[in-house]
Design a protein around this motif. Structure first.
Motif, PDB file in Angstrom:
ATOM      1  N   ALA A 166      -3.126  26.207  63.375  1.00 32.63           N
ATOM      2  CA  ALA A 166      -1.586  26.167  63.076  1.00 32.63           C
ATOM      3  C   ALA A 166      -1.120  26.083  64.538  1.00 32.63           C
ATOM      4  O   ALA A 166       0.121  25.247  64.788  1.00 32.63           O
ATOM      5  N   ALA A 167      -1.750  26.477  65.804  1.00 31.91           N
ATOM      6  CA  ALA A 167      -0.961  26.165  66.965  1.00 31.91           C
ATOM      7  C   ALA A 167      -1.201  24.659  67.518  1.00 31.91           C
ATOM      8  O   ALA A 167      -0.434  24.318  68.084  1.00 31.91           O
ATOM      9  N   ALA A 168      -2.492  24.412  66.867  1.00 32.42           N
ATOM     10  CA  ALA A 168      -2.808  22.852  67.245  1.00 32.42           C
ATOM     11  C   ALA A 168      -1.628  22.072  66.484  1.00 32.42           C
ATOM     12  O   ALA A 168      -1.180  21.000  67.039  1.00 32.42           O
ATOM     13  N   ALA A 169      -1.445  22.461  65.301  1.00 29.76           N
ATOM     14  CA  ALA A 169      -0.420  21.467  64.402  1.00 29.76           C
ATOM     15  C   ALA A 169       1.086  21.615  65.012  1.00 29.76           C
ATOM     16  O   ALA A 169       1.555  20.696  64.972  1.00 29.76           O
ATOM     17  N   ARG A 170       1.372  22.622  65.626  1.00 28.49           N
ATOM     18  CA  ARG A 170       2.630  22.829  66.327  1.00 28.49           C
ATOM     19  C   ARG A 170       2.695  22.007  67.571  1.00 28.49           C
ATOM     20  O   ARG A 170       3.736  20.900  67.852  1.00 28.49           O
ATOM     21  N   ALA A 171       1.606  21.813  68.346  1.00 21.56           N
ATOM     22  CA  ALA A 171       1.533  20.924  69.570  1.00 21.56           C
ATOM     23  C   ALA A 171       1.517  19.530  68.940  1.00 21.56           C
ATOM     24  O   ALA A 171       2.292  18.801  69.809  1.00 21.56           O
ATOM     25  N   VAL A 172       0.686  19.324  68.123  1.00 27.50           N
ATOM     26  CA  VAL A 172       0.862  17.677  67.698  1.00 27.50           C
ATOM     27  C   VAL A 172       2.365  17.295  67.126  1.00 27.50           C
ATOM     28  O   VAL A 172       2.800  16.151  67.590  1.00 27.50           O
ATOM     29  N   PHE A 173       2.961  18.248  66.514  1.00 30.55           N
ATOM     30  CA  PHE A 173       4.208  18.119  66.026  1.00 30.55           C
ATOM     31  C   PHE A 173       5.379  17.962  67.245  1.00 30.55           C
ATOM     32  O   PHE A 173       6.043  17.074  67.368  1.00 30.55           O
ATOM     33  N   HIS A 174       5.186  18.960  68.192  1.00 26.96           N
ATOM     34  CA  HIS A 174       5.874  18.597  69.425  1.00 26.96           C
ATOM     35  C   HIS A 174       5.721  17.408  70.216  1.00 26.96           C
ATOM     36  O   HIS A 174       6.536  16.971  70.756  1.00 26.96           O
ATOM     37  N   ALA A 175       4.365  17.136  70.464  1.00 26.87           N
ATOM     38  CA  ALA A 175       3.872  16.160  71.204  1.00 26.87           C
ATOM     39  C   ALA A 175       4.440  14.644  70.595  1.00 26.87           C
ATOM     40  O   ALA A 175       4.545  13.726  71.267  1.00 26.87           O
ATOM     41  N   THR A 176       4.809  14.777  69.312  1.00 23.47           N
ATOM     42  CA  THR A 176       5.127  13.307  68.593  1.00 23.47           C
ATOM     43  C   THR A 176       6.684  13.386  68.237  1.00 23.47           C
ATOM     44  O   THR A 176       7.267  12.592  67.669  1.00 23.47           O
ATOM     45  N   LEU A 194       6.613  21.085  57.448  1.00 21.38           N
ATOM     46  CA  LEU A 194       5.924  19.988  57.748  1.00 21.38           C
ATOM     47  C   LEU A 194       4.612  20.565  58.963  1.00 21.38           C
ATOM     48  O   LEU A 194       3.625  20.034  58.688  1.00 21.38           O
ATOM     49  N   THR A 195       4.724  21.563  59.637  1.00 21.82           N
ATOM     50  CA  THR A 195       3.665  21.867  60.430  1.00 21.82           C
ATOM     51  C   THR A 195       2.511  22.524  59.781  1.00 21.82           C
ATOM     52  O   THR A 195       1.441  22.374  59.802  1.00 21.82           O
ATOM     53  N   GLY A 196       3.039  23.207  58.586  1.00 26.96           N
ATOM     54  CA  GLY A 196       2.302  23.765  57.427  1.00 26.96           C
ATOM     55  C   GLY A 196       1.224  22.672  56.835  1.00 26.96           C
ATOM     56  O   GLY A 196      -0.082  22.736  56.981  1.00 26.96           O
ATOM     57  N   GLN A 197       1.805  21.493  56.613  1.00 26.33           N
ATOM     58  CA  GLN A 197       1.031  20.288  56.035  1.00 26.33           C
ATOM     59  C   GLN A 197       0.158  19.784  57.036  1.00 26.33           C
ATOM     60  O   GLN A 197      -0.995  19.702  56.718  1.00 26.33           O
ATOM     61  N   LEU A 198       0.524  19.696  58.379  1.00 25.18           N
ATOM     62  CA  LEU A 198      -0.365  19.315  59.518  1.00 25.18           C
ATOM     63  C   LEU A 198      -1.563  20.397  59.629  1.00 25.18           C
ATOM     64  O   LEU A 198      -2.649  20.025  59.959  1.00 25.18           O
ATOM     65  N   THR A 199      -1.136  21.672  59.588  1.00 22.16           N
ATOM     66  CA  THR A 199      -2.227  22.703  59.714  1.00 22.16           C
ATOM     67  C   THR A 199      -3.350  22.647  58.652  1.00 22.16           C
ATOM     68  O   THR A 199      -4.569  22.463  58.969  1.00 22.16           O
ATOM     69  N   ARG A 200      -2.723  22.091  57.369  1.00 22.82           N
ATOM     70  CA  ARG A 200      -3.779  21.852  56.302  1.00 22.82           C
ATOM     71  C   ARG A 200      -4.848  20.729  56.519  1.00 22.82           C
ATOM     72  O   ARG A 200      -6.088  20.855  56.452  1.00 22.82           O
ATOM     73  N   ILE A 201      -4.271  19.660  57.165  1.00 18.59           N
ATOM     74  CA  ILE A 201      -4.938  18.442  57.501  1.00 18.59           C
ATOM     75  C   ILE A 201      -6.063  19.070  58.771  1.00 18.59           C
ATOM     76  O   ILE A 201      -7.265  18.777  58.770  1.00 18.59           O
ATOM     77  N   ILE A 202      -5.687  19.617  59.646  1.00 20.82           N
ATOM     78  CA  ILE A 202      -6.347  19.944  60.846  1.00 20.82           C
ATOM     79  C   ILE A 202      -7.337  20.902  60.657  1.00 20.82           C
ATOM     80  O   ILE A 202      -8.683  21.118  60.757  1.00 20.82           O
ATOM     81  N   GLU A 203      -7.140  22.026  59.517  1.00 22.84           N
ATOM     82  CA  GLU A 203      -8.064  22.781  58.950  1.00 22.84           C
ATOM     83  C   GLU A 203      -9.427  22.303  58.434  1.00 22.84           C
ATOM     84  O   GLU A 203     -10.378  22.372  58.345  1.00 22.84           O
ATOM     85  N   ALA A 204      -8.794  20.985  57.446  1.00 24.63           N
ATOM     86  CA  ALA A 204      -9.784  20.321  56.783  1.00 24.63           C
ATOM     87  C   ALA A 204     -10.760  19.699  57.950  1.00 24.63           C
ATOM     88  O   ALA A 204     -12.088  19.666  57.854  1.00 24.63           O
ATOM     89  N   GLY A 205     -10.261  19.373  59.231  1.00 25.91           N
ATOM     90  CA  GLY A 205     -10.842  18.632  60.333  1.00 25.91           C
ATOM     91  C   GLY A 205     -11.959  19.728  60.931  1.00 25.91           C
ATOM     92  O   GLY A 205     -13.035  19.272  61.368  1.00 25.91           O
ATOM     93  N   THR A 206     -11.354  20.695  61.053  1.00 21.96           N
ATOM     94  CA  THR A 206     -12.222  21.949  61.704  1.00 21.96           C
ATOM     95  C   THR A 206     -13.378  22.193  60.761  1.00 21.96           C
ATOM     96  O   THR A 206     -14.509  22.429  61.250  1.00 21.96           O
ATOM     97  N   GLY A 207     -13.116  22.319  59.429  1.00 21.33           N
ATOM     98  CA  GLY A 207     -14.154  22.705  58.345  1.00 21.33           C
ATOM     99  C   GLY A 207     -15.124  21.545  58.478  1.00 21.33           C
ATOM    100  O   GLY A 207     -16.238  21.924  58.489  1.00 21.33           O
TER     101      GLY A 207
END
Lengths: 196, 196
Positions: A151-161, A128-141
């Protein structure tokens, strides 16, 4: 048509295992219980799952995979990274809420199974956090997100939710106002990701 | 000096109640157990706490208040709103982590007590989110934060950091890496609050 006339696949065994769990709770679902439910010898089941632990692990993974496969489609769907991030988090909350609300006993059973299958749960969370990472990478791109370490941002989003996907909060998910609480958290996180 | 020679205050009764809970677990802490521990008649305790439920509620409130009183000092301390928000969230995590780690059995006992005293817990959470609201209001006043509804933003921050204060996550708090996870979530939330 008696069950033995069908080919005994791993998938059929796992379906039967879920049915045994649904009817008899988490203490059940041994290889022998499942063989009896299928009307086959336990030797036939053992050819697919050599131990009770392997069977219980496989049925847990199958249950978790149903959520992650649905979410994976959002990662590769159209829409901006912000839209996909919102849709992904909403779909995760929705999937968990449905699992908990539609069949509370089966959900409680799977909560017992996930507690005993830490490795499978760890892989699920990594997926799941890998999937989130790919969306966030698309956004940074695209410049939509600022996240030096997606990847760290994805984990933070996952933990915060966590309040909106961790089974420990299932009691909260039927309360009025929970949808607004979810949206307030997601809004704040999205602002954090888009912040310069 | 025998205990009866001291004035029997509510505070002394609550101290003794905590000691009874520490030694004998959550099933104990009736008015009679506590009177026995103090060497007084149960009538003397009943003058302060009329029922077992009232006594258990009061000791739960006292335990929660120890955390909120410490945090309240950060709300009115010096430093920028961002510094105070970080310090407040870190102090909440630290307080809970210490309670859980220093005396796991007493923590487990209080987890049982908080489960049965929903009203007291609700007031405690309202107190904490009220403190967070005041910090966020200070930040919107100074222009440091953008939050059209500081109370809603406070609830979102509280919910998004549940992993680092909700007793259900106590097992996670001793894991290596949890401090980095906490900081990643706080950084993201702070960026969300400061975002234009």
């Amino acid at each position: 048509m008696p069950p033995t006339s069908q080919t005994l696949t791993a998938e059929r065994i796992l379906e039967a295992t879920e049915e045994v769990l649904r009817r008899h709770g988490p203490a059940k679902a041994t290889v022998v219980d499942v063989a009896r439910a299928l009307g086959v010898s336990h030797g036939s089941v053992y050819r697919h799952f050599r131990t009770k632990a392997a069977l219980r692990e496989a049925v847990t993974k199958r249950w978790l995979d149903r959520t992650s496969e649905r979410l994976a489609r959002i990662v590769t769907a159209g829409g901006s990274p912000e839209e996909r991030l919102r849709a992904w988090l909403a779909a995760l909350f929705e999937a968990k809420r449905h699992k908990a609300g539609d069949d509370p006993e089966l959900f409680a059973t799977y909560t017992v199974l996930t507690d005993e299958n830490g490795t499978v749960v760890g892989e699920h969370i990594a997926d799941l956090t890998g999937q989130l990472t790919r969306i966030i990478e698309a956004g940074t791109g695209s410049g939509a997100f600022m996240a030096p370490d997606p990847a760290a941002a994805a984990r933070a989003v996952f933990h915060a939710t966590g309040r909106f996907h961790d089974p420990g909060y299932a009691r909260e998910w039927q309360r009025p106002g929970v949808q607004e609480e979810f949206e307030a958290v997601v809004d704040l996180l999205l602002r954090g990701l888009t912040s310069p």
